[in-house]
Scaffold this active site. Structure first.
Site, PDB file in Angstrom:
ATOM      1  N   GLU A   1     -13.167   5.625  -8.009  1.00 21.88           N
ATOM      2  CA  GLU A   1     -13.352   4.191  -7.841  1.00 21.88           C
ATOM      3  C   GLU A   1     -14.118   3.589  -9.019  1.00 21.88           C
ATOM      4  O   GLU A   1     -14.837   4.304  -9.728  1.00 21.88           O
ATOM      5  CB  GLU A   1     -14.127   3.923  -6.541  1.00 21.88           C
ATOM      6  CG  GLU A   1     -13.378   4.360  -5.268  1.00 21.88           C
ATOM      7  CD  GLU A   1     -12.307   3.367  -4.836  1.00 21.88           C
ATOM      8  OE1 GLU A   1     -11.600   2.812  -5.693  1.00 21.88           O
ATOM      9  OE2 GLU A   1     -12.164   3.154  -3.623  1.00 21.88           O
TER      10      GLU A   1
ATOM     11  N   HIS B   1      -8.412   2.155  -9.618  1.00 21.65           N
ATOM     12  CA  HIS B   1      -8.729   3.566  -9.353  1.00 21.65           C
ATOM     13  C   HIS B   1      -7.533   4.478  -9.624  1.00 21.65           C
ATOM     14  O   HIS B   1      -6.384   4.074  -9.497  1.00 21.65           O
ATOM     15  CB  HIS B   1      -9.301   3.770  -7.932  1.00 21.65           C
ATOM     16  CG  HIS B   1      -8.330   3.635  -6.810  1.00 21.65           C
ATOM     17  ND1 HIS B   1      -8.661   3.087  -5.594  1.00 21.65           N
ATOM     18  CD2 HIS B   1      -7.019   3.991  -6.687  1.00 21.65           C
ATOM     19  CE1 HIS B   1      -7.608   3.119  -4.802  1.00 21.65           C
ATOM     20  NE2 HIS B   1      -6.595   3.662  -5.434  1.00 21.65           N
TER      21      HIS B   1
HETATM   22  C1  F6R Z   1      -3.200   8.637  -3.831  1.00 20.45           C
HETATM   23  C2  F6R Z   1      -4.021   8.161  -4.926  1.00 20.45           C
HETATM   24  C3  F6R Z   1      -4.210   6.712  -5.199  1.00 20.45           C
HETATM   25  C4  F6R Z   1      -2.914   5.903  -5.258  1.00 20.45           C
HETATM   26  C5  F6R Z   1      -3.226   4.432  -5.488  1.00 20.45           C
HETATM   27  C6  F6R Z   1      -1.976   3.584  -5.452  1.00 20.45           C
HETATM   28  O1  F6R Z   1      -3.172  10.034  -3.802  1.00 20.45           O
HETATM   29  O2  F6R Z   1      -4.576   8.966  -5.582  1.00 20.45           O
HETATM   30  O3  F6R Z   1      -4.909   6.567  -6.413  1.00 20.45           O
HETATM   31  O4  F6R Z   1      -2.107   6.393  -6.280  1.00 20.45           O
HETATM   32  O5  F6R Z   1      -4.105   3.977  -4.513  1.00 20.45           O
HETATM   33  O6  F6R Z   1      -1.491   3.563  -4.144  1.00 20.45           O
HETATM   34  P1  F6R Z   1      -0.061   2.936  -3.793  1.00 20.45           P
HETATM   35  O7  F6R Z   1       0.935   3.779  -4.508  1.00 20.45           O
HETATM   36  O8  F6R Z   1       0.053   3.054  -2.303  1.00 20.45           O
HETATM   37  O9  F6R Z   1      -0.091   1.542  -4.292  1.00 20.45           O
END
Ligand code: F6R
Length: 240
Positions: free
Chosen positions: A143, A138
């Site tokens: 999603e 995503h």
């Molecule tokens: C957050 C977002 C998500 C994150 C993704 C990765 O604003 O849009 O798409 O970029 O879930 O999350 P991390 O960086 O926590 O692995």
């Protein structure tokens, strides 16, 4: 696509922050598209550091965040508004009125989605969009699905996303099931995109995003079609 190889998380953060910083230096009233999550934390830390040293001025910058949980207001520590205040906004000279996130508390969510699309349009679109990627592919909270959703919309989070985000909540049950997210169209219309990834956890999905077929089953794969995609990833994330 430009691929920037980083040694580790810290190096990825500094290299990604370099692109955002250059964007703001070259265009002082830039519109930055921002993301939350673990990937972005180090990038904001670096930007705050450079701001404190007098290297960047955010006074004319506007920001639009990708997403927000439904049902959490800005005072809730788990909300993305709180995250942004905590990691970036309160430490720099950005104007409060220029910091935008979807309102997860809006009474009419459909209307809130339309408002957000109009806002991005009124700002003249996004100059540079920062992105992380979920382990299921995503981007924002777009999603995996049967079609690319174009506009800002409300989503039900996939079980895999709830699992991944449970680490930020006291228990899995507390993770909101719904979120508002910017759509693929606004993301793809950004004039430049900086996609960041760090760690072994992201290696499999990063390979599918960058080298696999372009399909809504891997929403991030659409980025292959973007004319100015910059990928900043560390050695572990590039492991595959
Ligand atoms: C957050 C977002 C998500 C994150 C993704 C990765 O604003 O849009 O798409 O970029 O879930 O999350 P991390 O960086 O926590 O692995």
């Amino acid at each position: 696509m430009k691929l920037v190889r980083a040694k580790d998380y810290k190096d990825m953060s500094r290299k990604a922050a370099n692109f955002l910083s250059a964007q703001v230096i070259l265009k002082e009233n830039s519109v930055l598209g921002l993301a939350t999550g673990g990937t972005s934390e180090g990038i904001y830390e670096q930007l705050v550091d450079w701001y404190r040293k007098g290297d960047i001025d955010f006074s004319m910058v506007s920001t639009v965040n990708l997403d927000e949980y439904v049902g959490l207001d800005g005072s809730n520590e788990r909300s993305y508004r709180y995250y942004m205040e905590h990691h970036l906004f309160r430490h720099i000279n950005i104007k409060e009125r220029n910091c935008h996130l979807p309102d997860g508390m809006a009474g009419n969510l459909e209307e809130e989605c339309r408002r957000y699309d109009r806002l991005i349009e009124r700002l003249g679109g996004i100059d540079m969009q920062l992105l992380g990627v979920g382990e299921n592919g995503h981007i924002g909270f777009n999603e995996p699905d049967e079609a690319f959703e174009q506009m800002t919309h409300c989503v039900w989070l996939k079980e895999s996303t709830i699992d991944a985000n449970a680490r930020y909540f006291a228990s899995r049950e507390e993770v909101p099931r719904r979120a508002i997210t910017m759509g693929i169209k606004a993301i793809m219309q950004a004039r430049a995109i900086v996609l960041c990834a760090s760690g072994k956890r992201k290696a499999g999905i990063l390979k599918r995003v960058l080298c696999g077929p372009v399909t809504p089953e891997v929403p991030g794969s659409v980025l292959q079609m973007h004319p100015r995609l910059i990928v900043v990833a560390d050695a572990e994330a590039l492991g595959e």
